[in-house]
Design an enzyme around this catalytic site. Structure first.
Site, mmCIF file in Angstrom:
data_model
loop_
_atom_site.group_PDB
_atom_site.id
_atom_site.type_symbol
_atom_site.label_atom_id
_atom_site.label_comp_id
_atom_site.label_asym_id
_atom_site.label_seq_id
_atom_site.Cartn_x
_atom_site.Cartn_y
_atom_site.Cartn_z
ATOM 1 N N ASP A 178 35.614 39.279 38.574
ATOM 2 C CA ASP A 178 36.701 40.026 39.200
ATOM 3 C C ASP A 178 36.858 39.406 40.576
ATOM 4 O O ASP A 178 35.988 39.567 41.437
ATOM 5 C CB ASP A 178 36.330 41.507 39.323
ATOM 6 C CG ASP A 178 37.471 42.312 39.930
ATOM 7 O OD1 ASP A 178 38.151 41.807 40.839
ATOM 8 O OD2 ASP A 178 37.686 43.456 39.483
ATOM 9 N N HIS A 179 37.946 38.662 40.772
ATOM 10 C CA HIS A 179 38.007 37.871 42.004
ATOM 11 C C HIS A 179 38.035 38.725 43.266
ATOM 12 O O HIS A 179 37.713 38.253 44.340
ATOM 13 C CB HIS A 179 39.171 36.863 41.961
ATOM 14 C CG HIS A 179 40.523 37.462 42.169
ATOM 15 N ND1 HIS A 179 41.191 38.152 41.199
ATOM 16 C CD2 HIS A 179 41.332 37.476 43.256
ATOM 17 C CE1 HIS A 179 42.357 38.558 41.681
ATOM 18 N NE2 HIS A 179 42.477 38.159 42.930
ATOM 19 N N HIS A 241 40.204 45.617 39.682
ATOM 20 C CA HIS A 241 40.126 45.494 41.142
ATOM 21 C C HIS A 241 40.020 46.849 41.851
ATOM 22 O O HIS A 241 39.147 47.049 42.689
ATOM 23 C CB HIS A 241 41.353 44.752 41.683
ATOM 24 C CG HIS A 241 41.689 43.491 40.940
ATOM 25 N ND1 HIS A 241 40.719 42.603 40.509
ATOM 26 C CD2 HIS A 241 42.875 42.948 40.555
ATOM 27 C CE1 HIS A 241 41.315 41.588 39.897
ATOM 28 N NE2 HIS A 241 42.607 41.779 39.912
HETATM 29 C C1 BG6 Z 1 45.396 39.514 39.219
HETATM 30 C C2 BG6 Z 1 46.554 40.139 38.507
HETATM 31 O O1 BG6 Z 1 44.187 39.959 38.683
HETATM 32 O O2 BG6 Z 1 45.443 39.848 40.588
HETATM 33 C C3 BG6 Z 1 47.864 39.720 39.130
HETATM 34 O O3 BG6 Z 1 46.541 39.763 37.141
HETATM 35 C C4 BG6 Z 1 47.858 39.960 40.607
HETATM 36 O O4 BG6 Z 1 48.962 40.383 38.511
HETATM 37 C C5 BG6 Z 1 46.602 39.402 41.264
HETATM 38 O O5 BG6 Z 1 49.010 39.360 41.164
HETATM 39 C C6 BG6 Z 1 46.505 39.833 42.715
HETATM 40 O O6 BG6 Z 1 45.422 39.173 43.330
HETATM 41 P P1 BG6 Z 1 45.426 38.936 44.891
HETATM 42 O O7 BG6 Z 1 44.123 38.292 45.180
HETATM 43 O O8 BG6 Z 1 46.614 38.063 45.200
HETATM 44 O O9 BG6 Z 1 45.578 40.276 45.540
#
Ligand code: BG6
Length: 483
Positions: A178-179, A241
């Site tokens: 989960d980034h 997230h």
């Molecule tokens: C991803 C989603 O996990 O996270 C995307 O699939 C979303 O739809 C993205 O745009 C948002 O990540 P960040 O790091 O730009 O907030």
């Protein structure tokens, strides 16, 4: 840094994620010496690329993400990449892949260590996992697997996928990525909460009125309409997230910082997550879809989106726990596409305390995650030349130079996979609980859809989402802090 010998196999080696995130991150780890002489990467995908073409792609990916690079280093790094054209359903291809991995293992002295990375369309994850098992692709050293989101579409499919993966991998070797858990300010939640007595001691229902989490995005669904229409904001952003953020905010203090202790604290908390009833979903959740503008499409007109779609591009909701330090405190969250700006922030709203100054404004602790990284706390003082209370924010902020040093979330998390640290990955029992919650909301919405009366708020693009989200608060004295 210790050099980790490994053969890495990326399923989805020609894809966008590999190009934008994995290759540049691997290059940085290579520069730091974490992977160096004893590694090779096999990129697989359907396209008929050659090793040479993949290496060119890797080199392009590095140039696109780095201002200055040593060309010899890029060349040396790219020479570790190999390509295999691969149809994930074709048994023969796994046999070839196994052979190539073994050859490279010998050539690079990789000690039988294998790292599998699922970076392709999630519908193939189960098939790949099954073939890894059936064709014995694992090596004689460590075997780890990184699985991108979404991990399943609901609890049942997540359970099925988990079964397929655990046939070859132990829970400890499965890295569900989960980034958000690699983001600087998300990793700052625990130190902020647990190291300052001022903050630690007010972290309870006695002082915290509510918590608000906003993951706002300026962009629409772009070219991902096909995927997004089967997912929606709840599955795409809340299931992973937002729930990870909620868990970090609400969990009890872990006994130490080991991965086991952190996951134990999270799991203890999640047992007491309240799963909403259909009535509660109706009352506490708002779903919405963006409308069009002169220059942009409405969601229902986006390419690959069903014109009668009931998929939400926006969701706001509420949750609570019955245990942990903030047991009973409402946690409100919202996320959506086509907001007025990109903003990821967490507001901890403190309760009003009676005071002789009659000061009534709310005192907050705010964590900004994106695009800026900062924490600010309201501090009150007297006004200089008139009666009354002056409100200032005390800010913890990163300088531009410091921000430049912050590694990309993917680099951080890949590093953790190499050194076998699963603290910032999702454990199966956490994921399962998140799905139980999401399924309850999805089921309630599905019933509304079937009854022909779905309440889907239509909102104007590039504003703050549907105004209906202002009505999910428990008391009239609550409102969104970020407006
Ligand atoms: C991803 C989603 O996990 O996270 C995307 O699939 C979303 O739809 C993205 O745009 C948002 O990540 P960040 O790091 O730009 O907030």
């Amino acid at each position: 840094m210790k050099n980790i010998p490994v053969i890495m196999i990326i399923f989805g080696g020609s894809g966008d994620l590999a190009h934008r995130k994995l290759y540049p991150s691997l290059f940085n780890l290579y520069e730091q010496g974490l992977i160096h002489d004893n590694f090779a990467v096999i990129g697989t995908a359907r396209r008929p690329w050659s090793h040479e073409y993949l290496r060119e792609q890797v080199s392009d990916a590095i140039h696109e993400t780095h201002d200055q690079v040593d060309e010899n280093e890029v060349k040396a790094f790219a020479s570790h990449f190999y390509y295999q054209s691969h149809d994930v359903t074709n048994v023969e291809h796994y046999v070839t892949l196994k052979k190539l991995a073994q050859e490279l293992d010998d050539r690079y002295s990789a000690q039988g260590n294998r790292l599998f990375y699922m970076a392709m369309a999630p519908r193939f994850f189960g098939t790949i996992a099954t073939h890894i098992n059936d064709q014995h692709l694992t090596g004689s050293g460590f075997n780890r697997i990184v699985v991108e989101k979404p991990f399943g579409h609901d609890l049942a499919s997540a359970e099925q996928l988990n079964k397929e993966i655990t046939a070859s991998f132990d829970e400890n070797d499965i890295f569900r990525i989960d980034h958000y858990l690699g983001k600087e300010m998300i990793q700052n939640i625990m130190p902020m909460r647990f190291t300052n007595p001022l903050i630690k001691n007010i972290w309870s229902g006695e002082y915290i009125k509510n918590i608000q989490i906003t993951l706002a995005e300026r962009l629409g669904v772009e070219a991902r309409g096909g995927y997004y229409d089967t997912s929606g904001a709840l599955r795409d952003m809340v299931q992973n997230h937002i729930f990870q953020i909620i868990t970090l905010l609400a969990m009890p203090e872990p006994k130490d910082l080991s991965s086991d202790s952190v996951h134990q604290a999270k799991q203890e908390l999640l047992k007491s997550l309240i799963i909403p009833t259909p009535e509660e979903v109706k009352k506490n959740f708002v779903r919405g879809q963006y409308l069009g503008s002169d220059t942009t499409f409405a969601y229902k007109k986006e390419p690959n989106v069903d014109p009668d779609s009931t998929t939400e591009t926006y969701v706001a909701g509420k949750t609570k726990f019955t245990s942990g330090p903030i047991s009973g405190v409402p946690i409100y969250f919202r996320t959506g596409k086509e907001f007025k700006e990109k903003k990821t922030r967490i507001d901890i709203v403190l309760k009003h305390i009676n005071n002789p100054y009659g000061q009534a404004h709310s005192n907050n602790i705010t964590i900004e995650v994106d695009p800026e990284s900062k924490i600010y706390i309201t501090i009150n003082g007297k006004k200089i030349d008139e009666p009354g209370i002056r409100r200032e924010d005390l800010t913890y902020v990163f300088s531009k130079e410091e921000m430049a040093k912050v590694p990309d979330g993917y680099e951080r998390l890949l590093h953790d996979v190499f050194v076998n640290d699963s603290t910032n990955f999702t454990h199966w029992s956490e994921l399962k609980r998140y799905w139980e919650f999401i399924d309850a909301v999805e089921d309630a919405w599905q019933k509304e859809n079937e009854a022909g009366n779905p309440e889907i708020a239509q909102y104007l693009p590039y504003r703050m989402g549907p105004k209906e989200a202002d009505n999910i608060f428990e008391s009239p004295t609550e409102h969104w802090i970020y407006e």
